[in-house]
Design a protein around this motif. Structure first.
Motif, PDB file in Angstrom:
ATOM      1  N   MET A 220     -30.914 -18.017  31.512  1.00 15.17           N
ATOM      2  CA  MET A 220     -31.848 -19.172  31.543  1.00 15.17           C
ATOM      3  C   MET A 220     -31.573 -19.926  30.114  1.00 15.17           C
ATOM      4  SD  MET A 220     -35.414 -19.351  31.169  1.00 15.17           S
ATOM      5  CE  MET A 220     -35.748 -20.848  30.085  1.00 15.17           C
TER       6      MET A 220
ATOM      7  N   LEU B  73     -37.752 -26.849  18.841  1.00 14.66           N
ATOM      8  CA  LEU B  73     -36.851 -26.338  17.927  1.00 14.66           C
ATOM      9  C   LEU B  73     -35.463 -26.770  18.400  1.00 14.66           C
ATOM     10  CD1 LEU B  73     -35.425 -23.531  19.782  1.00 14.66           C
ATOM     11  CD2 LEU B  73     -37.916 -22.820  19.437  1.00 14.66           C
TER      12      LEU B  73
ATOM     13  N   TYR C 150     -41.238 -16.489  24.658  1.00 19.92           N
ATOM     14  CA  TYR C 150     -41.821 -17.652  24.894  1.00 19.92           C
ATOM     15  C   TYR C 150     -43.194 -17.858  25.639  1.00 19.92           C
ATOM     16  CZ  TYR C 150     -42.218 -22.629  25.708  1.00 19.92           C
ATOM     17  OH  TYR C 150     -42.809 -24.009  25.967  1.00 19.92           O
TER      18      TYR C 150
ATOM     19  N   GLU D  54     -35.868 -11.765  26.543  1.00 23.43           N
ATOM     20  CA  GLU D  54     -35.518 -13.083  25.719  1.00 23.43           C
ATOM     21  C   GLU D  54     -34.801 -12.133  24.517  1.00 23.43           C
ATOM     22  OE1 GLU D  54     -38.470 -16.314  25.745  1.00 23.43           O
ATOM     23  OE2 GLU D  54     -38.395 -15.920  23.531  1.00 23.43           O
TER      24      GLU D  54
ATOM     25  N   VAL E 203     -43.571 -19.000  29.560  1.00 30.67           N
ATOM     26  CA  VAL E 203     -42.846 -18.006  30.589  1.00 30.67           C
ATOM     27  C   VAL E 203     -43.862 -16.893  30.636  1.00 30.67           C
ATOM     28  CG1 VAL E 203     -41.254 -16.146  30.968  1.00 30.67           C
ATOM     29  CG2 VAL E 203     -40.489 -18.482  29.913  1.00 30.67           C
TER      30      VAL E 203
ATOM     31  N   THR F  72     -32.105 -19.243  25.002  1.00 29.41           N
ATOM     32  CA  THR F  72     -32.646 -20.498  24.365  1.00 29.41           C
ATOM     33  C   THR F  72     -32.055 -20.326  22.897  1.00 29.41           C
ATOM     34  OG1 THR F  72     -34.048 -20.756  25.967  1.00 29.41           O
ATOM     35  CG2 THR F  72     -34.244 -22.037  23.959  1.00 29.41           C
ATOM     36  N   PHE F  73     -32.418 -19.404  22.209  1.00 30.59           N
ATOM     37  CA  PHE F  73     -32.379 -19.246  20.702  1.00 30.59           C
ATOM     38  C   PHE F  73     -30.927 -18.959  20.383  1.00 30.59           C
ATOM     39  CE2 PHE F  73     -36.566 -18.205  18.651  1.00 30.59           C
ATOM     40  CZ  PHE F  73     -37.239 -19.132  19.250  1.00 30.59           C
TER      41      PHE F  73
ATOM     42  N   LEU G 165     -35.156 -30.639  29.242  1.00 33.21           N
ATOM     43  CA  LEU G 165     -34.170 -29.997  30.516  1.00 33.21           C
ATOM     44  C   LEU G 165     -34.030 -28.671  30.426  1.00 33.21           C
ATOM     45  CD1 LEU G 165     -31.613 -32.595  31.726  1.00 33.21           C
ATOM     46  CD2 LEU G 165     -30.665 -30.024  31.200  1.00 33.21           C
TER      47      LEU G 165
ATOM     48  N   ASN H 203     -38.926 -15.396  20.764  1.00 40.87           N
ATOM     49  CA  ASN H 203     -39.401 -16.536  20.362  1.00 40.87           C
ATOM     50  C   ASN H 203     -40.928 -16.380  20.167  1.00 40.87           C
ATOM     51  OD1 ASN H 203     -40.679 -19.076  19.788  1.00 40.87           O
ATOM     52  ND2 ASN H 203     -40.048 -20.248  21.422  1.00 40.87           N
TER      53      ASN H 203
ATOM     54  N   ASP I 265     -33.229 -15.101  28.744  1.00 39.79           N
ATOM     55  CA  ASP I 265     -33.588 -16.396  28.309  1.00 39.79           C
ATOM     56  C   ASP I 265     -32.702 -16.616  27.150  1.00 39.79           C
ATOM     57  OD1 ASP I 265     -34.653 -18.612  27.019  1.00 39.79           O
ATOM     58  OD2 ASP I 265     -36.473 -18.257  27.388  1.00 39.79           O
TER      59      ASP I 265
ATOM     60  N   SER J 131     -36.963 -28.863  33.473  1.00 37.79           N
ATOM     61  CA  SER J 131     -37.081 -28.313  31.969  1.00 37.79           C
ATOM     62  C   SER J 131     -36.863 -26.890  31.928  1.00 37.79           C
ATOM     63  CB  SER J 131     -38.815 -28.408  31.823  1.00 37.79           C
ATOM     64  OG  SER J 131     -39.419 -27.756  32.957  1.00 37.79           O
ATOM     65  N   GLY J 132     -36.962 -26.278  30.695  1.00 40.25           N
ATOM     66  CA  GLY J 132     -36.724 -25.114  30.870  1.00 40.25           C
ATOM     67  C   GLY J 132     -37.740 -23.946  31.652  1.00 40.25           C
TER      68      GLY J 132
ATOM     69  N   SER K 128     -33.702 -23.084  27.966  1.00 42.37           N
ATOM     70  CA  SER K 128     -34.252 -24.514  27.515  1.00 42.37           C
ATOM     71  C   SER K 128     -33.640 -25.189  27.073  1.00 42.37           C
ATOM     72  CB  SER K 128     -35.645 -24.373  26.715  1.00 42.37           C
ATOM     73  OG  SER K 128     -35.957 -25.558  26.341  1.00 42.37           O
TER      74      SER K 128
ATOM     75  N   THR L 201     -33.885 -28.329  26.317  1.00 41.55           N
ATOM     76  CA  THR L 201     -34.374 -29.205  25.466  1.00 41.55           C
ATOM     77  C   THR L 201     -34.239 -28.813  23.878  1.00 41.55           C
ATOM     78  OG1 THR L 201     -36.317 -28.977  27.105  1.00 41.55           O
ATOM     79  CG2 THR L 201     -36.871 -29.772  25.037  1.00 41.55           C
ATOM     80  N   LYS L 202     -33.921 -27.587  23.775  1.00 40.42           N
ATOM     81  CA  LYS L 202     -33.772 -27.164  22.360  1.00 40.42           C
ATOM     82  C   LYS L 202     -32.231 -27.463  21.750  1.00 40.42           C
ATOM     83  CE  LYS L 202     -37.919 -26.050  23.287  1.00 40.42           C
ATOM     84  NZ  LYS L 202     -38.253 -24.734  23.787  1.00 40.42           N
TER      85      LYS L 202
HETATM   86  C1  LIG Z   1     -39.169 -24.155  24.859  1.00 39.76           C
HETATM   87  C2  LIG Z   1     -38.474 -22.718  25.447  1.00 39.76           C
HETATM   88  C3  LIG Z   1     -38.642 -22.533  26.816  1.00 39.76           C
HETATM   89  C4  LIG Z   1     -39.412 -23.531  27.543  1.00 39.76           C
HETATM   90  O1  LIG Z   1     -38.551 -24.611  27.970  1.00 39.76           O
HETATM   91  P1  LIG Z   1     -39.120 -26.257  28.243  1.00 39.76           P
HETATM   92  O2  LIG Z   1     -37.717 -27.036  28.300  1.00 39.76           O
HETATM   93  O3  LIG Z   1     -39.922 -26.407  27.070  1.00 39.76           O
HETATM   94  O4  LIG Z   1     -39.620 -26.272  29.489  1.00 39.76           O
HETATM   95  C5  LIG Z   1     -38.399 -21.388  27.537  1.00 39.76           C
HETATM   96  N1  LIG Z   1     -37.940 -20.380  26.520  1.00 39.76           N
HETATM   97  C6  LIG Z   1     -37.797 -20.580  25.192  1.00 39.76           C
HETATM   98  C7  LIG Z   1     -37.308 -19.543  24.348  1.00 39.76           C
HETATM   99  C8  LIG Z   1     -38.045 -21.936  24.682  1.00 39.76           C
HETATM  100  O5  LIG Z   1     -37.950 -21.905  23.224  1.00 39.76           O
END
Ligand SMILES: *Cc1c(COP(=O)(O)O)cnc(C)c1O
Length: 368
Positions: free
Chosen positions: A187, A321, A96, A138, A99, A169-170, A202, A142, A167, A71-72, A189, A191-192
């Motif tokens: 890093m 998201l 996030y 980040e 974190v 992710t966004f 993931l 978020n 991070d 996971s993230g 997530s 998942t998004k």
């Molecule tokens: C969702 C998210 C995470 C955590 O990731 P998971 O896959 O839910 O464990 C970390 N950082 C950001 C910015 C996120 O949106």
């Protein structure tokens, strides 16, 4: 692959098997907990073809070597494990929540100390990072949508001898490549946006340092937070269309940000693509697009914001998201969310539907 291909091409073609007769077009997940003795793989916790394909693709996009996690948060936890015992981390005030909670838990046990800073305030972060072991960034954050000056902060972190983590992710690996801006580790997530279909959990890290990669790979073996082969395969399948998904979601987000800005009930819109947004110039300098997440506020009205979230029919009222379907939520409905995030802040994750349908549903919900 040819080094000068556009990222939207790389995302389609990286991490594929060699083109020899009868080779499949993509790697398949290997469902085996162990391998016949005598090779390098050894055991299912150490390696899998589906992880490797995803890691190669993410590495090609970010400019480093990838490593996938369960996971993230598993990826974030492995990175935090790099902090020496008693070490100090500088982390964003808004980021996030999971974190930040992880860092707080580790601080509570005495494992490390955390200094929280306004990550958009470059001067303050540059002072705070002196003597720190890690700078956690980040951007955009978020859910506050603040934009950090990545090249300046990476330089300040490195000058102070701190490991610099972003991070990403966004922004996704298509819109922002922090390793190229000076970060040590990226890093995600996955998942998004990377997986993109709200059906996988993931995580991933990417680094250009072989030494850091090897250390983190050992951590993954020891901590055991490995992705399932099926999840890695699904994430890569989703990642192949990221450029197209982002193109539509991003133009939808820009359209909705403007509509919200003009709406009488809305007191604040945060989207780096808006020319008057405090993060606009920075985002324009370090990102190739402004992404598909935005936040807005209703002038202090928490229950009113909650009613808006519960009054949509097309927008999905859910956390998370980056999926093809548009989602919204009031972040403070979670007790873990940082208390300086306003009660009435609604985060929008804009999907790939038709913009008029999205606005019509949001507009009727704003009447609630
Ligand atoms: C969702 C998210 C995470 C955590 O990731 P998971 O896959 O839910 O464990 C970390 N950082 C950001 C910015 C996120 O949106």
């Amino acid at each position: 692959m040819t080094p000068d291909l556009d990222p939207s091409t790389v995302v389609v073609h990286a991490g594929r098997p060699e083109r020899v007769p009868d080779a499949p077009l993509g790697e398949s997940p290997v469902f085996s907990s162990t391998y016949i003795a005598g090779g390098d793989r050894g055991y299912g916790r150490f390696d899998n073809d589906a992880w490797a394909a995803l890691e190669t693709t993410l590495g090609a996009l970010e400019g480093g070597r990838g490593l996938t996690f369960a996971s993230g948060m598993a990826a974030a936890a492995a990175v935090c494990d790099l902090i020496p015992v008693g070490g100090r981390v500088v982390a964003p005030q808004h980021a996030y929540s999971g974190v930040l909670a992880l860092l707080d838990q580790q601080a509570a046990t005495g494992r490390l100390t955390v200094d929280r800073v306004d990550i958009a305030d470059t001067a303050t972060v540059s002072v705070a990072v002196a003597g720190a072991d890690m700078l956690w960034i980040e951007s955009p954050t978020n859910p506050a949508m603040e934009v950090a000056d990545l090249p300046a902060l990476a330089a300040a972190g490195r000058a102070a001898g701190a490991l610099v983590i972003v991070d990403n992710t966004f922004a996704t690996p298509l819109l922002q490549q922090p390793l190229k801006l000076g970060a040590d580790i990226v890093m995600h997530s996955a998942t998004k946006f990377i997986a993109g279909h709200s059906d996988v959990v993931l995580g991933a890290i990417i680094t250009a340092s072989d030494e850091l990669w090897r250390t983190l790979e050992q951590r993954r073996r020891s901590l055991g937070a490995i992705p399932g082969p099926m999840e890695a395969w699904l994430a890569l399948r989703g990642l192949r269309t990221l450029a197209l998904r982002l193109e539509r979601a991003q133009s939808n987000a820009a359209f909705l940000a403007q509509r919200l800005l003009e709406h009488p009930r809305v007191s604040l819109v945060r989207y780096p693509g808006l020319p008057d947004d405090p993060g606009h110039a920075r985002a324009a300098a370090q990102m190739s697009g402004f992404g598909a997440i935005l936040a807005f506020e209703l002038g202090g009205d928490g229950p009113g914001a909650q009613r808006v979230c519960e009054s949509t029919s097309l927008w999905v009222h859910a956390t998370s998201l980056g999926g093809v379907e548009s989602m919204l939520e009031r972040r403070r409905r979670w007790p873990i969310e940082v208390p300086t995030i306003p009660e009435d802040l609604i985060r929008l994750s804009v999907g790939i539907e038709h913009p008029d349908d999205l606005w019509a549903d949001l507009e009727q919900a704003l009447k609630a």
